[in-house]
Structures are given as structure tokens and as C-alpha cells.
Design an enzyme around this catalytic site. Structure first.
Site: not given
Length: 209
Positions: A79, A183, A185
């Protein structure tokens, strides 16, 4: 061992939990001497470019990252962390970045009336160049939250793109330096696969292309 750079502006919890789910050993640190011991580094980031670079410089992490990657060690920016890899940003003025990739960070243009800024939510990415970071993965949807994007960059450094009013780099990289605008994750199986591939690169299980 993966080192997650704790410089004060990263979403450390979600990145850490993702690595735990993948059973990938990691540690958190803001100390260059400690981070030097890592086989690969993750630079997360949430917030403003200027503030992030200020913190990196105060902790002498900017020069450290330039030296670390010059040694051929893998680095992944996530990011805002991806945006910091580039030469400069136009967010609230003009600010110098790490300069590990050619290009600048500019605000997403609102070319369509219904386009909302920030770009927030799930969007599909399309692969544009071969890379070890994409190995055995299929195109799919990932989760974005950003108002700025990388422009004027080398086409060969653009590994995957998304479309939000115009084409936006989603995965970037050259050599041992990688970045993801979204992102991973928070991006389900595709995001976890990308993190796993980065770890495989760190372990030497994937050859950098």
C-alpha cells in the site's frame, strides 16, 4: 526470516497475522541493525507519504533500505509502502521517496463522475509481465484502499494492473524489489498466495525474473 519494518505507519497486526496463517517466521523491528539480519523485508504503510518518509529518515531507515536492496535482498512494499519505493510523490506537495523504482505518485484522476476517491474495495487485477511473485497464481480480486497511484513508471516494472477510471499499477517490481498497491493480507487466497510467493523468493525457492 522475514522482517516487518515497524516505523510507526504500518498496519502491523494484519500483516503479522497473515504471515502467521502461512506459518512464516517473522519479527518486528525499527532498528537497522536488527533488520539487517532478515532474509527479506516487508515495508507496510498506511497514511501520508510525507509523514512516512519523515519517520523513515528520522530512524535512518531510508538509507538502510537503499543499502539493503543494493545487496540483492528482497523487499516488499505494501500500500503506502509500495508508493514509498518510487522517486517522489505529489501528495500535499512534492516529496522525495526511496527511489528504488522509477516513477512518481500522483492522485487518482476522477475521470468519471461516479468514480469515488479513495479507491476502496475489491477490484480485479490483470497480470501484465511474468514474475516469480505471480508464480502459479491466477488473476482475481484483491482489496484496495488508496487515493494515489504510481505513474510515469517503467512499463517493465509493472507486473499487474487494475482498472479504476484508468489503468493503475497494482503489483510492481524490479529485481529484488516488489510492491503491491492493495493489501495482500486482506485479499483472500490471491493475496495470501502473493505473500507466500514473496516468502519463496526470500527462501530462494523462486528465481527472480
Amino acid at each position: 526470516m522475514i522482517g516487518i519494518i515497524d516505523y510507526g505507519m504500518g498496519n502491523l497486526f494484519s500483516v503479522s497475522k497473515a504471515l502467521e496463517r502461512l506459518d512464516i517466521p517473522y519479527f518486528l523491528s525499527d532498528c537497522p541493525k536488527e533488520l539487517e539480519k532478515a532474509d527479506g523485508l516487508i515495508l507496510p504503510g498506511v497514511g501520508a507519504f510525507r509523514d512516512a518518509m519523515k519517520l523513515l529518515k528520522e530512524q535512518k531507515l531510508d538509507q538502510f533500505l537503499q543499502d539493503y536492496t543494493a545487496e540483492g535482498k528482497p523487499l516488499l512494499g505494501i500500500c503506502l509502502g509500495m508508493q514509498l519505493l518510487f522517486e517522489k510523490s505529489e501528495e500535499n506537495g512534492e516529496w522525495q521517496g526511496l527511489g528504488l523504482l522509477q516513477g512518481r505518485i500522483t492522485r487518482i484522476p476522477r475521470k468519471e463522475e461516479q468514480l469515488k476517491i479513495p479507491h476502496m474495495g475489491w477490484n480485479k487485477i490483470t497480470f501484465t509481465h511474468e514474475s516469480a511473485i505471480l508464480n502459479e497464481l491466477a488473476e482475481g480480486y484483491v482489496y484496495f484502499v488508496h487515493s494515489y497511484y504510481a505513474s510515469d513508471m517503467e512499463q517493465r516494472d509493472q507486473i499487474a494492473v487494475t482498472y479504476y477510471g484508468e489503468e493503475i499499477p497494482a503489483v510492481v517490481g524490479r529485481g529484488n524489489v516488489f510492491g503491491m498497491q492493495f493489501h495482500p493480507e486482506k485479499s483472500s487466497e490471491l493475496g495470501m498466495g502473493l505473500l507466500q510467493n514473496f516468502t519463496n523468493i526470500v527462501k530462494g525457492l523462486e528465481t527472480i525474473k
